[in-house]
Design a protein around this motif. Structure first.
Motif, PDB file in Angstrom:
ATOM      1  N   ASP A 185       0.808  -1.207   0.000  1.00  0.00           N
ATOM      2  CA  ASP A 185       0.000   0.000   0.000  1.00  0.00           C
ATOM      3  C   ASP A 185       0.847   1.264   0.000  1.00  0.00           C
ATOM      4  N   PRO A 188       1.900   3.291  -5.409  1.00  0.00           N
ATOM      5  CA  PRO A 188       0.723   3.566  -6.238  1.00  0.00           C
ATOM      6  C   PRO A 188       0.411   2.397  -7.162  1.00  0.00           C
ATOM      7  N   THR A 191       2.371   2.145 -10.341  1.00  0.00           N
ATOM      8  CA  THR A 191       3.758   1.700 -10.132  1.00  0.00           C
ATOM      9  C   THR A 191       3.815   0.197  -9.927  1.00  0.00           C
ATOM     10  N   ARG A 221      -5.929  -1.640 -12.642  1.00  0.00           N
ATOM     11  CA  ARG A 221      -5.310  -0.594 -13.448  1.00  0.00           C
ATOM     12  C   ARG A 221      -6.033  -0.416 -14.789  1.00  0.00           C
ATOM     13  N   ALA A 230     -10.048   6.928 -10.875  1.00  0.00           N
ATOM     14  CA  ALA A 230      -9.216   6.132  -9.978  1.00  0.00           C
ATOM     15  C   ALA A 230      -9.959   4.846  -9.640  1.00  0.00           C
ATOM     16  N   THR A 289      -3.310   8.079   1.845  1.00  0.00           N
ATOM     17  CA  THR A 289      -2.114   7.982   1.000  1.00  0.00           C
ATOM     18  C   THR A 289      -1.727   6.526   0.788  1.00  0.00           C
ATOM     19  N   ALA A 291      -2.103   3.134  -0.902  1.00  0.00           N
ATOM     20  CA  ALA A 291      -2.669   2.766  -2.203  1.00  0.00           C
ATOM     21  C   ALA A 291      -3.720   1.674  -2.023  1.00  0.00           C
TER      22      ALA A 291
END
Length: 461
Positions: A185, A188, A191, A221, A230, A289, A291
């Motif tokens: 987590d 991102p 990534t 994704r 998102a 923050t 992920a």
């Protein structure tokens, strides 16, 4: 289904909600009264209220589980939801029906549902190559052989397809070769997925079942890239909000976290239970923050998951609203692994002898029995079973629920399930023109993987 278990060795508490036949309503609108479970409904079904206690009370008394929330529903209404034992042993906090749980891999069917919504809209095709949506997968290679000194690679026989991701047959690695990735987590989603794309496949797409969170990360994704939203926002606006899943989130608030059941594992001497930390997550859980994790990052309640399962059982509709076309729900909940693969998996669901189900790393489970028209939700927080006896708890609850409410005979054993034929996948011979050897760092440097993420002991979350 449960009588009192105050006489047990754990002095376990209980709290139940008793429902009559009515449309499903939100947990907050139901009075929390301590009652004998299903006193009325069970009697109507000819089902003794003490029968489930006979099956489940020993699991609390013998410290196989600290406590549990169990729920039974049909396609339209809740039949039972109740808590037994403790959400926290040390503070003697009783397991309430609205307790929050880390549902881990039960996130996967929800992630696949999000992608199938885009299929429904004609924006994604399950047979399209993944590289059509994510260019970083265009030149992904396949491992032929490897050791500590080298890797031998070649191109796969065919590109990895979207369907492969959802059925765990993509060949994507279980582990990331990425320094400093102690907590997934912290990375991102884009990534994470780029890291998976930068590593070779472990098997030919479509030929082998390899349960991996990496494939689900790629699914999430794709949802982002195609929808322009998102991943977590898509789930919130397209699934959670419309279904009324108010307690399902990647980031429990402080108020929600106060209802989180403590995780437990067996003590080293094997005689009892001790708290198990939520190692996969940075604290506080409310920190946005962190992920979102498409393969296993959600927290939820039994009542929320029942709504999701009702939508699936109702072939894509819930409370008069359609979320998916029925043929897409059927595709998701039918075997999609090839005939030669022993494991039977759909798109985000385990398909087992007529049952549609998924569990989580901490032993949560949701099961849909279409033949009986029944949903069972079993919520515990066990980081592994203290003994093998614990494995019997969920099946005991599910069988008792079926006997109380099932419409027809139980489905046959998993071995009798007829697989859906899937075309065989050709493989390229290993000849010089097809392979590349790497002996130094580069795109596939640093192999073998030096750091796994999102695993729990020997289990994948």
């Amino acid at each position: 289904m449960f009588d009192s278990i105050h006489e047990t060795g754990m002095d376990g508490g209980q709290s139940f909600m008793n429902y009559t036949a009515r449309p499903m309503i939100s947990p907050g609108s139901v009075p929390k009264v301590a009652v004998m479970v299903l006193a009325g409904l069970a009697a109507q079904a000819g089902f003794a209220a003490t029968q489930i206690e006979t099956h489940l009370a020993p699991f609390v008394a013998n410290r196989e589980i600290a406590g549990a929330v169990v729920l039974v529903a049909d396609a339209e209404k809740l039949l039972q939801v109740g808590g037994v034992g403790y959400a926290d042993i040390a503070t003697k906090r009783k397991m309430e029906p609205d307790a929050l749980f880390w549902i881990a891999s039960m996130t996967k069917p929800i992630t696949c549902t999000a992608l199938m919504m885009l299929v429904d809209e004609g924006k994604v095709a399950v047979d399209a190559p993944v590289s059509q949506y994510l260019r970083e997968f265009q030149d992904q290679m396949l491992i032929v052989e490897k050791d500590d000194e080298h890797i031998l690679l070649r191109k796969p026989a065919r590109p990895m397809r979207v369907r492969d991701l959802m059925s765990h047959t993509s060949g994507i690695t279980r582990k990331l070769s990425l320094q400093g990735a102690a907590n997934g987590d912290a990375m991102p989603l884009a990534t994470q997925v780029a890291a998976y794309a930068a590593q070779p496949l472990e098997s030919e797409p479509g030929t082998k079942y390899l349960y991996t969170n990496g494939g689900m990360a790629v699914v999430g994704r794709i949802v982002e890239k195609v929808s322009g939203m998102a991943y977590a926002e898509f789930l919130q606006t397209r699934i959670f909000d419309p279904l009324g899943m108010t307690d399902t989130t990647f980031w429990p608030t402080e108020k929600q976290a106060a209802r989180l059941a403590t995780g437990y594992r067996g003590t080293k001497d094997g005689t009892g239970l001790e708290p198990a930390p939520l190692d996969p997550f940075r604290q506080p859980l409310s920190d946005r923050t962190r992920a979102p994790f498409p393969g296993g990052g959600l927290f939820s309640t039994a009542a929320d998951l029942a709504k999701f399962c009702q939508m699936i059982l109702n072939q894509g509709t819930f409370a008069g609203r359609r979320y998916l076309r029925s043929e897409l729900v059927k595709q998701m909940t039918s075997r999609q692994t090839a005939a030669g693969i022993p494991e039977s998996y759909g798109f985000g669901w385990t398909i087992n002898g007529g049952l549609i189900a998924h569990g989580g790393a901490w032993k949560t489970n949701m099961t849909i029995n279409p033949q009986a028209g029944l949903i069972t939700i079993f919520m515990v927080q066990n980081a592994g079973w203290r003994t093998d006896e614990g494995k019997k708890a969920e099946p005991a609850f599910r069988q008792a629920a079926f006997e109380a409410f099932g419409k027809t005979a139980a489905p046959q054993a998993a071995a009798s399930a007829a697989p859906t034929p899937t075309p065989a996948v050709a493989t390229l011979p290993v000849i010089k023109q097809h392979v590349t050897a790497f002996k130094e760092p580069g795109r596939y440097g640093g192999w073998p993987a030096n750091h796994g993420i999102w695993s729990w002991g020997n289990e994948i979350v």
